[in-house]
Each structure stands twice: as structure tokens, then as C-alpha cells.
Design a protein around this motif. Structure first.
Motif, PDB file in Angstrom:
ATOM      1  N   TYR A   2      12.595  -2.050  -2.497  1.00  0.00           N
ATOM      2  CA  TYR A   2      12.299  -0.753  -1.750  1.00  0.00           C
ATOM      3  C   TYR A   2      13.217   0.235  -2.578  1.00  0.00           C
ATOM      4  N   GLY A   3      12.226   1.399  -2.948  1.00  0.00           N
ATOM      5  CA  GLY A   3      12.668   2.495  -3.748  1.00  0.00           C
ATOM      6  C   GLY A   3      13.044   2.313  -5.139  1.00  0.00           C
ATOM      7  N   VAL A   4      12.653   1.101  -5.779  1.00  0.00           N
ATOM      8  CA  VAL A   4      12.774   1.044  -7.115  1.00  0.00           C
ATOM      9  C   VAL A   4      11.920   1.644  -8.084  1.00  0.00           C
ATOM     10  N   THR A   5      12.606   2.235  -9.079  1.00  0.00           N
ATOM     11  CA  THR A   5      11.540   3.087  -9.926  1.00  0.00           C
ATOM     12  C   THR A   5      11.626   2.244 -11.445  1.00  0.00           C
ATOM     13  N   VAL A   6      10.455   2.092 -11.885  1.00  0.00           N
ATOM     14  CA  VAL A   6      10.102   1.219 -13.507  1.00  0.00           C
ATOM     15  C   VAL A   6       9.454   2.404 -14.007  1.00  0.00           C
ATOM     16  N   GLY A   7      10.152   2.561 -15.180  1.00  0.00           N
ATOM     17  CA  GLY A   7       9.651   3.763 -15.832  1.00  0.00           C
ATOM     18  C   GLY A   7       8.410   3.238 -17.103  1.00  0.00           C
ATOM     19  N   HIS A   8       7.865   4.276 -17.522  1.00  0.00           N
ATOM     20  CA  HIS A   8       6.815   4.045 -18.522  1.00  0.00           C
ATOM     21  C   HIS A   8       6.992   3.116 -19.920  1.00  0.00           C
ATOM     22  N   ASP A   9       6.200   2.202 -19.751  1.00  0.00           N
ATOM     23  CA  ASP A   9       6.189   1.276 -20.981  1.00  0.00           C
ATOM     24  C   ASP A   9       7.481   0.288 -21.102  1.00  0.00           C
ATOM     25  N   ALA A  10       7.933   0.047 -19.453  1.00  0.00           N
ATOM     26  CA  ALA A  10       8.934  -0.947 -19.334  1.00  0.00           C
ATOM     27  C   ALA A  10       8.349  -2.545 -19.426  1.00  0.00           C
ATOM     28  N   ARG A  11       9.286  -3.465 -19.643  1.00  0.00           N
ATOM     29  CA  ARG A  11       8.689  -4.823 -19.842  1.00  0.00           C
ATOM     30  C   ARG A  11       9.858  -5.598 -19.032  1.00  0.00           C
ATOM     31  N   ILE A  12       9.180  -6.247 -18.210  1.00  0.00           N
ATOM     32  CA  ILE A  12      10.416  -7.152 -17.295  1.00  0.00           C
ATOM     33  C   ILE A  12       9.746  -8.562 -17.280  1.00  0.00           C
ATOM     34  N   GLY A  13      10.492  -9.366 -17.668  1.00  0.00           N
ATOM     35  CA  GLY A  13      10.196 -10.814 -17.738  1.00  0.00           C
ATOM     36  C   GLY A  13       9.862 -11.509 -16.351  1.00  0.00           C
ATOM     37  N   SER A  14      10.384 -12.611 -16.171  1.00  0.00           N
ATOM     38  CA  SER A  14       9.664 -13.444 -15.042  1.00  0.00           C
ATOM     39  C   SER A  14      11.087 -13.556 -14.108  1.00  0.00           C
ATOM     40  N   CYS A  15      10.879 -14.011 -12.720  1.00  0.00           N
ATOM     41  CA  CYS A  15      12.082 -14.277 -11.989  1.00  0.00           C
ATOM     42  C   CYS A  15      13.044 -13.444 -11.885  1.00  0.00           C
ATOM     43  N   CYS A  16      12.666 -12.026 -11.793  1.00  0.00           N
ATOM     44  CA  CYS A  16      13.813 -11.195 -11.857  1.00  0.00           C
ATOM     45  C   CYS A  16      13.929 -10.553 -10.552  1.00  0.00           C
ATOM     46  N   ALA A  17      15.076 -10.104 -10.097  1.00  0.00           N
ATOM     47  CA  ALA A  17      15.300  -9.651  -8.574  1.00  0.00           C
ATOM     48  C   ALA A  17      15.748  -8.142  -8.780  1.00  0.00           C
ATOM     49  N   LEU A  18      15.042  -6.935  -8.456  1.00  0.00           N
ATOM     50  CA  LEU A  18      15.643  -5.936  -8.581  1.00  0.00           C
ATOM     51  C   LEU A  18      15.806  -5.265  -7.078  1.00  0.00           C
ATOM     52  N   MET A  19      17.112  -5.127  -6.682  1.00  0.00           N
ATOM     53  CA  MET A  19      17.431  -4.511  -5.559  1.00  0.00           C
ATOM     54  C   MET A  19      16.976  -3.171  -5.067  1.00  0.00           C
TER      55      MET A  19
ATOM     56  N   VAL B  44       6.178  -9.408  -6.413  1.00  0.00           N
ATOM     57  CA  VAL B  44       6.028  -8.616  -4.902  1.00  0.00           C
ATOM     58  C   VAL B  44       6.749  -7.230  -5.250  1.00  0.00           C
ATOM     59  N   ILE B  45       5.817  -6.250  -4.927  1.00  0.00           N
ATOM     60  CA  ILE B  45       6.242  -4.933  -5.050  1.00  0.00           C
ATOM     61  C   ILE B  45       6.244  -4.144  -3.763  1.00  0.00           C
ATOM     62  N   PHE B  46       7.328  -3.767  -3.363  1.00  0.00           N
ATOM     63  CA  PHE B  46       7.732  -3.399  -1.848  1.00  0.00           C
ATOM     64  C   PHE B  46       7.330  -1.845  -1.654  1.00  0.00           C
ATOM     65  N   PRO B  47       7.336  -1.298  -0.496  1.00  0.00           N
ATOM     66  CA  PRO B  47       7.151  -0.138  -0.065  1.00  0.00           C
ATOM     67  C   PRO B  47       8.162   0.689  -0.751  1.00  0.00           C
ATOM     68  N   GLY B  48       7.548   1.999  -1.053  1.00  0.00           N
ATOM     69  CA  GLY B  48       8.745   2.978  -1.440  1.00  0.00           C
ATOM     70  C   GLY B  48       8.896   2.777  -3.195  1.00  0.00           C
ATOM     71  N   ALA B  49       8.556   1.793  -3.824  1.00  0.00           N
ATOM     72  CA  ALA B  49       8.616   1.603  -5.420  1.00  0.00           C
ATOM     73  C   ALA B  49       7.769   2.365  -5.939  1.00  0.00           C
ATOM     74  N   VAL B  50       8.401   2.892  -7.286  1.00  0.00           N
ATOM     75  CA  VAL B  50       7.398   3.566  -8.041  1.00  0.00           C
ATOM     76  C   VAL B  50       6.984   2.967  -9.484  1.00  0.00           C
TER      77      VAL B  50
ATOM     78  N   PRO C 137       0.839  -1.334  -0.048  1.00  0.00           N
ATOM     79  CA  PRO C 137      -0.109   0.223   0.224  1.00  0.00           C
ATOM     80  C   PRO C 137       0.854   1.149  -0.010  1.00  0.00           C
ATOM     81  N   ASP C 138       2.079   0.952   0.440  1.00  0.00           N
ATOM     82  CA  ASP C 138       2.807   2.225   0.179  1.00  0.00           C
ATOM     83  C   ASP C 138       3.945   2.648  -1.099  1.00  0.00           C
ATOM     84  N   ALA C 139       3.565   1.416  -1.983  1.00  0.00           N
ATOM     85  CA  ALA C 139       4.302   1.824  -3.206  1.00  0.00           C
ATOM     86  C   ALA C 139       3.254   2.717  -4.312  1.00  0.00           C
ATOM     87  N   THR C 140       4.004   3.539  -5.087  1.00  0.00           N
ATOM     88  CA  THR C 140       3.368   4.273  -6.032  1.00  0.00           C
ATOM     89  C   THR C 140       3.130   3.495  -7.381  1.00  0.00           C
ATOM     90  N   VAL C 141       1.842   3.504  -7.822  1.00  0.00           N
ATOM     91  CA  VAL C 141       1.665   2.717  -9.298  1.00  0.00           C
ATOM     92  C   VAL C 141       0.520   3.838  -9.644  1.00  0.00           C
TER      93      VAL C 141
END
Length: 212
Positions: A134-151, A113-119, A96-100
Motif C-alpha cells: 500500500y502506498g509504495v511508489t516505484v519510479g520510472h525505469d526502476a528494476r526490481i528482482g524477484s521475491c522482494c517485499a516492499l512495505m 502483487v501490487i496493492f491499492p494505492g501503489a504508484v 484496480p486501485d493502484a496507479t500504473v
């Protein structure tokens, strides 16, 4: 309420337990029953105990939601493939503390799983079982496959394409419109300014393939 469990019992699994509690505080949905970890069958922590391994999970007789709580893309993919029980569901957990920007048009598979502070911007597409930390930013129209870990602190710029089983280290970044092949590791603080070949480790600013 539906029962929920976590595959794994380490630090990431404990963080996901806390995320489930935060989601339940907004809207009660799950009853947490414990962890599945065949490598630590007697394990426990302050949030619960290990109740079995993959065999016990695949034999579970009643409906059960499961989240995979390990940070290795290879292990994420392995565990995901090993879960064959039709009683098991894999929900997406969005803090609930992520920005979508546009929740209705965010396209996701299962088990993300989208953690707090992610955008997460508009037009984004995620496959299955990704960790947007935490604190990850995913920009417009980005595509991410499966089983990726973004620190924490990773930046994925707009219209980037990321393959399956990638690991992006702390505060690393992918510039606009780039393509990242499957099984790429981007080191902590690295900035990718060109497309990344599958299966390679990239380090530095600008990020370059590591020569072992």
C-alpha cells in the motif's frame, strides 16, 4: 472461472484474498478455494480454510492459480522453488486501485502483487513474486528482482536497481539511480543515498550498514 489458492494463511494471505475479491468484482475470473500451509494444516479464517501443504499442492490434479502470501523474502523464494506442479500457474495481481502509468509496457514475471494505492511509473520491470504494498511508489525505469517485499510507503526512485530477496521496511526510500544488492534489508524509515552491498542491513537517515 479458474480456481485460485494462496500459499500462507496469515494476515498478508487474507489481504490477498480481499484483493482477489476486488478484482473479481471488476471482472469475474477466479474461484477462491482456500489456503496451502503445511505449518498450520488445520487452520482457517473468515475467508476459507487450509486445504493442505506443499505436497498436496504439488499433487493437485487440475489447473490451479496460486499466489504466495508470505512477507519474508527468504520464504517467498523457498516456496516458489518448491512449487513443481505443472498444473499450477502464478498470476500477477494488480489492484484496480493502484496507479500504473503505462500498463502495456509494465514488464513483470509471475506471481507479483501490487496493492491499492501503489504508484508504478513508466519503464518499470519486476521479476517474480514481489509484493508492492500500500502506498509504495516505484519510479520510472526502476528494476526490481524477484521475491522482494516492499512495505507500505516505500519509495523506489527512478532508475534504481534492486536485487533479489530484498526487504524494505515501512516508509523507507532508495534514491535515484542507486543499486541495491541481493538480500538487502532496509529498515523502517531509512533513506538509502549510496549503493547497498548484498546481504547487509541498512538503518537510519542516511542509511548506513548496521554493525552487529
Amino acid at each position: 472461472m479458474r480456481d485460485i489458492a494462496i500459499c500462507g494463511s496469515g494476515g498478508l494471505a487474507r489481504e490477498i484474498t480481499c484483493l482477489i475479491s476486488a478484482l473479481n468484482a471488476r471482472e469475474p475470473r477466479w474461484r477462491f478455494i482456500g489456503y496451502f500451509n503445511e505449518y498450520d494444516p488445520d487452520g482457517c479464517c473468515e475467508y476459507g480454510r487450509v486445504i493442505g501443504g506443499i505436497d498436496e499442492l504439488n499433487a493437485w490434479p487440475t489447473p490451479l492459480d496460486v499466489v504466495i502470501g508470505v512477507g519474508s523474502p527468504a520464504k517467498l523464494a523457498k516456496i516458489s522453488a518448491e512449487i513443481t506442479n505443472p498444473m499450477v500457474g502464478m498470476p500477477n495481481l494488480v489492484s484496480p486501485d493502484a496507479t500504473v502509468f503505462d500498463p502495456e509496457r509494465l514488464r513483470m514475471g509471475r506471481g507479483n502483487v501490487i496493492f491499492p494505492g501503489a504508484v508504478v511509473s513508466c519503464g518499470v520491470e519486476l521479476g517474480d513474486c514481489n509484493f508492492i504494498n500500500y502506498g509504495v511508489t516505484v519510479g520510472h525505469d526502476a528494476r526490481i528482482g524477484s521475491c522482494c517485499a516492499l512495505m507500505p510507503g516505500v519509495r523506489i526512485s527512478g532508475a534504481a536497481r534492486v536485487g533479489d530477496r530484498c526487504f524494505f521496511g515501512l516508509n523507507s526510500a532508495v534514491l535515484q539511480g542507486l543499486t541495491v544488492g541481493a538480500d538487502v534489508t532496509l529498515g523502517a524509515g531509512a533513506i538509502l543515498i549510496r549503493d547497498a552491498e548484498p546481504g547487509r542491513l541498512y538503518l537510519g537517515i542516511p542509511a548506513k550498514p548496521h554493525q552487529p
